[in-house]
Scaffold this active site. Structure first.
Site, PDB file in Angstrom:
ATOM      1  N   ARG A  76       0.835  -1.207   0.000  1.00  0.00           N
ATOM      2  CA  ARG A  76       0.000   0.000   0.000  1.00  0.00           C
ATOM      3  C   ARG A  76       0.871   1.259   0.000  1.00  0.00           C
ATOM      4  O   ARG A  76       0.579   2.240  -0.671  1.00  0.00           O
ATOM      5  CB  ARG A  76      -0.894   0.036   1.246  1.00  0.00           C
ATOM      6  CG  ARG A  76      -1.667  -1.220   1.588  1.00  0.00           C
ATOM      7  CD  ARG A  76      -2.929  -1.384   0.771  1.00  0.00           C
ATOM      8  NE  ARG A  76      -2.696  -1.865  -0.565  1.00  0.00           N
ATOM      9  CZ  ARG A  76      -2.326  -3.122  -0.863  1.00  0.00           C
ATOM     10  NH1 ARG A  76      -2.119  -4.005   0.082  1.00  0.00           N
ATOM     11  NH2 ARG A  76      -2.165  -3.493  -2.110  1.00  0.00           N
ATOM     12  N   ILE A 104      -5.787   6.418   4.989  1.00  0.00           N
ATOM     13  CA  ILE A 104      -4.468   6.335   5.618  1.00  0.00           C
ATOM     14  C   ILE A 104      -3.380   6.920   4.717  1.00  0.00           C
ATOM     15  O   ILE A 104      -2.202   6.870   5.056  1.00  0.00           O
ATOM     16  CB  ILE A 104      -4.124   4.884   6.011  1.00  0.00           C
ATOM     17  CG1 ILE A 104      -4.168   3.945   4.805  1.00  0.00           C
ATOM     18  CG2 ILE A 104      -5.089   4.396   7.102  1.00  0.00           C
ATOM     19  CD1 ILE A 104      -3.756   2.504   5.124  1.00  0.00           C
ATOM     20  N   HIS A 134      -7.992   6.457  11.124  1.00  0.00           N
ATOM     21  CA  HIS A 134      -7.541   5.063  11.043  1.00  0.00           C
ATOM     22  C   HIS A 134      -6.027   4.931  10.896  1.00  0.00           C
ATOM     23  O   HIS A 134      -5.540   3.862  10.546  1.00  0.00           O
ATOM     24  CB  HIS A 134      -8.256   4.350   9.890  1.00  0.00           C
ATOM     25  CG  HIS A 134      -9.735   4.269  10.088  1.00  0.00           C
ATOM     26  ND1 HIS A 134     -10.636   4.077   9.060  1.00  0.00           N
ATOM     27  CD2 HIS A 134     -10.485   4.372  11.218  1.00  0.00           C
ATOM     28  CE1 HIS A 134     -11.871   4.059   9.549  1.00  0.00           C
ATOM     29  NE2 HIS A 134     -11.805   4.234  10.851  1.00  0.00           N
TER      30      HIS A 134
END
Length: 225
Positions: free
Chosen positions: A56, A88, A104
């Site tokens: 990611r 994020i 988050h």
């Protein structure tokens, strides 16, 4: 100066090319969510969890903010703006937004697996053996399922004070973030931006814009600027 609170989710980042990584069947890149986003998954297979978030993070460096991100920065010329995001990534910050709260967690930070308050900036892969200053293994600075969301109280406070609530790129189905819309004043005007908005149109002071985030920018300029 009026206060705008913006709640953002995966939809706004997806338009920059970031995968939301959750499939229709609920799997995250082929993994059950609890394998890669829970403390149990972390304890069972740290290497798998680190690889998932390393992928990611690498993808994040390949994308840029889009028109919706830049519009939210533009709002600061006329409003006091606070962005509360479930995302994020750092696309809001790269677009220039000043007040961003990540409910988050953040991909570009890591933290001690023993002490959640030991947080550091981290832009490369996290590997087994990378340790925090307390000697414990570094983990992604991500709020996993079942963990407390530390910034929720701050988010509730901002929503209570909002003159305008802008919901963009999120279906508001993930709790506790989804509860934020219930904390605004009855007088607060709500703009809900989603191609398929899942919200009752009987909500007071609600304006629905059934478009993607970038497609809704011109509508929002007309409403807010």
């Amino acid at each position: 100066m009026k206060k705008i609170v913006v709640l953002t989710g995966a939809g706004i980042s997806a338009e920059s090319g970031l995968k939301t990584f959750r499939d229709d069947n609920g799997l995250w890149e082929g993994h059950d969510v609890l394998q890669v986003a829970s403390i149990e998954g972390w304890q069972k297979n740290k290497a798998l969890v680190l690889d998932f978030y390393n992928q990611r993070r690498r993808q994040l460096f390949q994308v840029t903010p889009n028109a919706a991100h830049y519009f939210l920065k533009e709002l600061e010329e006329n409003y006091e703006v606070v962005i509360i995001t479930q995302n994020i990534d750092d696309l809001h910050e790269r677009a220039g937004s000043s007040n961003v709260f990540h409910l988050h967690g953040e991909l570009l930070k890591a933290r001690s697996s023993s002490n959640p308050n030991l947080i550091c900036n981290w832009e490369q892969d996290i590997e087994i053996g990378d340790t925090s200053e307390d000697g414990s293994q570094l983990r992604p600075h991500i709020v996993w399922f079942g963990e407390e969301v530390p910034l929720m109280k701050t988010a509730y406070k901002y929503c209570l004070d909002a003159d305008i609530l802008l919901v963009i790129g999120t279906s508001m189905q993930v709790y506790p973030a989804a509860s934020l819309i219930q904390f605004v004043s009855p007088e607060t005007k709500i703009y809900f931006i989603d191609p398929k908005p899942n919200i009752s149109n009987t909500t007071k002071n609600l304006i629905l814009v059934s478009k993607k985030a970038t497609e809704a920018v011109e509508d929002l300029k007309r409403y807010l600027l």
